[in-house]
Design an enzyme around this catalytic site. Structure first.
Site, PDB file in Angstrom:
ATOM      1  N   PRO A  15       0.775  -1.238   0.000  1.00 36.29           N
ATOM      2  CA  PRO A  15       0.000   0.000   0.000  1.00 36.29           C
ATOM      3  C   PRO A  15       0.808   1.290   0.000  1.00 36.29           C
ATOM      4  O   PRO A  15       0.223   2.362  -0.105  1.00 36.29           O
ATOM      5  CB  PRO A  15      -0.821  -0.125   1.283  1.00 36.29           C
TER       6      PRO A  15
ATOM      7  N   ASP B  13       1.895   2.643 -12.021  1.00 37.78           N
ATOM      8  CA  ASP B  13       0.780   3.599 -12.062  1.00 37.78           C
ATOM      9  C   ASP B  13       0.707   4.414 -10.778  1.00 37.78           C
ATOM     10  O   ASP B  13       1.598   4.320  -9.924  1.00 37.78           O
ATOM     11  CB  ASP B  13      -0.536   2.885 -12.377  1.00 37.78           C
TER      12      ASP B  13
ATOM     13  N   LYS C 217      -3.559   6.517 -14.508  1.00 33.63           N
ATOM     14  CA  LYS C 217      -4.533   7.493 -14.984  1.00 33.63           C
ATOM     15  C   LYS C 217      -4.314   8.822 -14.259  1.00 33.63           C
ATOM     16  O   LYS C 217      -4.095   8.846 -13.061  1.00 33.63           O
ATOM     17  CB  LYS C 217      -5.960   7.007 -14.685  1.00 33.63           C
TER      18      LYS C 217
ATOM     19  N   MET D   1     -11.881   2.128  -3.537  1.00 31.08           N
ATOM     20  CA  MET D   1     -12.381   3.072  -4.552  1.00 31.08           C
ATOM     21  C   MET D   1     -13.769   3.594  -4.188  1.00 31.08           C
ATOM     22  O   MET D   1     -14.636   3.716  -5.050  1.00 31.08           O
ATOM     23  CB  MET D   1     -12.437   2.385  -5.926  1.00 31.08           C
TER      24      MET D   1
HETATM   25  N1  SAH Z   1      -4.576  -3.841  -5.866  1.00 32.73           N
HETATM   26  C1  SAH Z   1      -4.755  -2.815  -4.857  1.00 32.73           C
HETATM   27  C2  SAH Z   1      -6.084  -2.096  -5.006  1.00 32.73           C
HETATM   28  C3  SAH Z   1      -6.282  -1.401  -6.313  1.00 32.73           C
HETATM   29  S1  SAH Z   1      -7.783  -0.503  -6.379  1.00 32.73           S
HETATM   30  C4  SAH Z   1      -4.615  -3.433  -3.470  1.00 32.73           C
HETATM   31  O1  SAH Z   1      -4.568  -4.662  -3.335  1.00 32.73           O
HETATM   32  O2  SAH Z   1      -4.539  -2.672  -2.506  1.00 32.73           O
HETATM   33  C5  SAH Z   1      -7.308   1.073  -5.804  1.00 32.73           C
HETATM   34  C6  SAH Z   1      -7.893   1.375  -4.458  1.00 32.73           C
HETATM   35  O3  SAH Z   1      -7.140   0.747  -3.440  1.00 32.73           O
HETATM   36  C7  SAH Z   1      -7.879   2.818  -4.074  1.00 32.73           C
HETATM   37  O4  SAH Z   1      -8.945   3.536  -4.659  1.00 32.73           O
HETATM   38  C8  SAH Z   1      -8.026   2.747  -2.581  1.00 32.73           C
HETATM   39  O5  SAH Z   1      -9.360   2.491  -2.213  1.00 32.73           O
HETATM   40  C9  SAH Z   1      -7.244   1.515  -2.251  1.00 32.73           C
HETATM   41  N2  SAH Z   1      -5.869   1.836  -1.793  1.00 32.73           N
HETATM   42  C10 SAH Z   1      -4.719   1.397  -2.308  1.00 32.73           C
HETATM   43  N3  SAH Z   1      -3.664   1.859  -1.620  1.00 32.73           N
HETATM   44  C11 SAH Z   1      -4.165   2.621  -0.622  1.00 32.73           C
HETATM   45  C12 SAH Z   1      -3.575   3.383   0.434  1.00 32.73           C
HETATM   46  N4  SAH Z   1      -2.261   3.445   0.611  1.00 32.73           N
HETATM   47  N5  SAH Z   1      -4.400   4.045   1.286  1.00 32.73           N
HETATM   48  C13 SAH Z   1      -5.731   3.981   1.114  1.00 32.73           C
HETATM   49  N6  SAH Z   1      -6.338   3.286   0.141  1.00 32.73           N
HETATM   50  C14 SAH Z   1      -5.566   2.607  -0.729  1.00 32.73           C
END
Ligand code: SAH
Length: 461
Positions: A225, A248, A270, A383
């Site tokens: 994250p 990305d 994006k 999201m």
């Molecule tokens: N594959 C990623 C998720 C991709 S969808 C995973 O497993 O975490 C993208 C969404 O992930 C963002 O809109 C948000 O809701 C969440 N997200 C990803 N990293 C984040 C972070 N550091 N803090 C808060 N939300 C996060």
């Protein structure tokens, strides 16, 4: 250099250890691992020795005649006089001797080792700084995957055959470098030696026909994250191996900086008002770069298979028979909730946890509300910021109490992390929500109330 490093073949050879305590046990275990026949001289020995194969015990105090017929001796008693006697008598007989923690009495020292047999790395500071050696060893431990054992054993099986087919030594060296750096090694690491073997055979054949071999492959890697410390060892290894990186918005800058310095970096995320590649374009680009023979790293935020469209990317690779591997990462739900002080499950508050996407399609959310509104369940919404109001209203409508705790976390696990707490009725109206920066994660359920108790231990607090 104060000592000459050598590796001694002790297989089936008689080695003597004087002393029967825990230090002696550790040295004896090491000798046994290397195949030695160990005799222990000590009036008493620890019960732990019973677990070692092929050792014998002489229940006596040490006397010089015990040394006869031994290849080497290690003294590990807590009696200084005995250790000195062992050293003196061994030296008289030209038997190599080691006295634990007493370099002055030794004719050889036992290095600290990193064992990836058949690869063994030995470290020594010659007694100058054992702690520094331990730290160095720890560093290398994380850099050399355990699977190097398999890789070394695998290459040993083909050494002779490669030597026969590729007679030029310089070409042979390059051949092996390609094997160890490329998809064959990755196949061995993932346990698929059958595939590795047929790839190696094909490579030998085209090499002996004088053809160039393409070694393109794709690594679909979960980068977690945001906090670089949450990367896996495997992710880091592949990040440092790639020729091209496709990344990305979700990949944090410090993580991107950990990819190989001279790798080409392509942004495929994006951005508002900016035309970037649609998913189809990314899939095609991955294929094209790999077919050019490149090692392509597709770096994804969190876990590639959780709302990451990783599945679509590898489908295309499989169609083109391109070698790839997928490395799981810490998904936002897990990393972000922990850093926010919210456990996703808890005996008293939640026995289950669901991950959903709150992405709006035609201004609505297509979710199974009955299932989501169950009691004693944590809901994590990816999201979901745009649809927060709708989300909370629907959950209340389908039976969750208005005062069900809810939190939204901005850029979790990074220095920009912010947490706003409330409940289903109050959270959407909180004016601070408007100031949040993406990405954000919503967590709903009783577990959110535990944050007050737990947040003090969270990094950054
Ligand atoms: N594959 C990623 C998720 C991709 S969808 C995973 O497993 O975490 C993208 C969404 O992930 C963002 O809109 C948000 O809701 C969440 N997200 C990803 N990293 C984040 C972070 N550091 N803090 C808060 N939300 C996060």
């Amino acid at each position: 250099m104060n000592y000459l490093p050598i590796f001694l073949d002790v297989k089936g050879k008689k080695c003597l250890v004087v002393g029967g305590g825990d230090v002696s046990f550790r040295k004896t275990s090491l000798l046994v691992q290397a195949g030695a026949l160990v005799t222990i001289v000590s009036p008493e020995i620890d019960a732990a020795f019973a677990s070692l194969q092929g050792i014998s015990h002489i229940p006596e105090r040490f006397k010089p005649s015990h040394l006869d017929g031994f290849l080497l001796v290690i003294a590990a008693t807590d009696e200084e006089a005995t250790n000195e006697l062992v050293s003196k008598e061994a030296k008289l007989r030209n038997i190599p001797v080691n006295v634990v923690d007493n370099p002055g009495l030794c004719t050889f020292i036992v290095p600290s080792i990193l064992d990836r047999s058949p690869i063994v790395v030995a470290f020594s500071s010659g007694g100058a700084s054992p702690v520094l050696i331990r730290m160095l060893r720890g560093k290398l431990e994380t850099m050399i995957p355990h699977a190097y054992s398999q890789l070394a054993a695998f290459s040993a099986r083909f050494r002779a055959s490669v030597k026969t087919h590729i007679t030029n030594p310089a070409k042979r060296r390059i051949f092996w470098e390609n094997v160890f750096e490329g998809p064959i090694a990755e196949k061995v690491f993932s346990g698929d030696e059958t595939a590795a073997e047929s790839m190696l055979q094909a490579m030998i054949e085209s090499e002996s026909r004088g053809e160039q071999t393409s070694t393109g492959e794709v690594f679909l890697v979960g980068a977690g994250p945001g906090d670089p410390d949450l990367l896996t060892f495997k992710a880091l290894r592949l990040m440092q191996k790639a020729d091209v990186v496709l990344y990305d918005n979700l990949v944090s800058k410090p993580i991107l900086e950990m990819t190989r310095r001279d790798a080409e970096r392509i942004f495929v995320g994006k951005m508002r008002g900016n035309h970037t590649l649609p998913q189809e374009g990314i899939n095609d680009l991955l294929v094209r770069l790999a077919l050019e023979g490149k090692r392509v790293l597709r770096l994804k935020g969190g876990d590639p298979f959780i709302f990451g469209r990783g599945g679509e990317e590898i489908e295309k690779l499989a169609e083109h028979k391109i070698n790839f591997q997928v490395v799981p990462g810490i998904t936002a739900a897990s990393g972000v909730s922990t850093y926010a002080g919210i456990p996703l499950t808890h005996r008293d508050y939640a026995q289950s946890c669901v991950f959903v996407t709150g992405h709006l399609k035609d201004n609505s959310m297509d979710l199974d509300w009955e299932m989501l509104a169950r009691p004693k369940q944590t809901i994590v919404v990816y999201m979901g910021l745009q649809g927060l109001e709708m989300l909370c209203a629907q959950l209340i409508k389908h039976g969750l109490p208005e005062n069900t705790p809810a939190a939204i976390v901005q850029q979790g696990t990074t220095p920009q992390q912010r947490v706003i707490c409330g409940n289903l009725a109050t959270l959407p109206g909180n004016p601070e929500i408007k100031t949040l920066q993406a990405p954000t994660l919503i967590i709903i359920g009783g577990v959110v109330s535990l944050r007050k108790k737990l947040a003090w231990f969270i990094p950054g607090h």
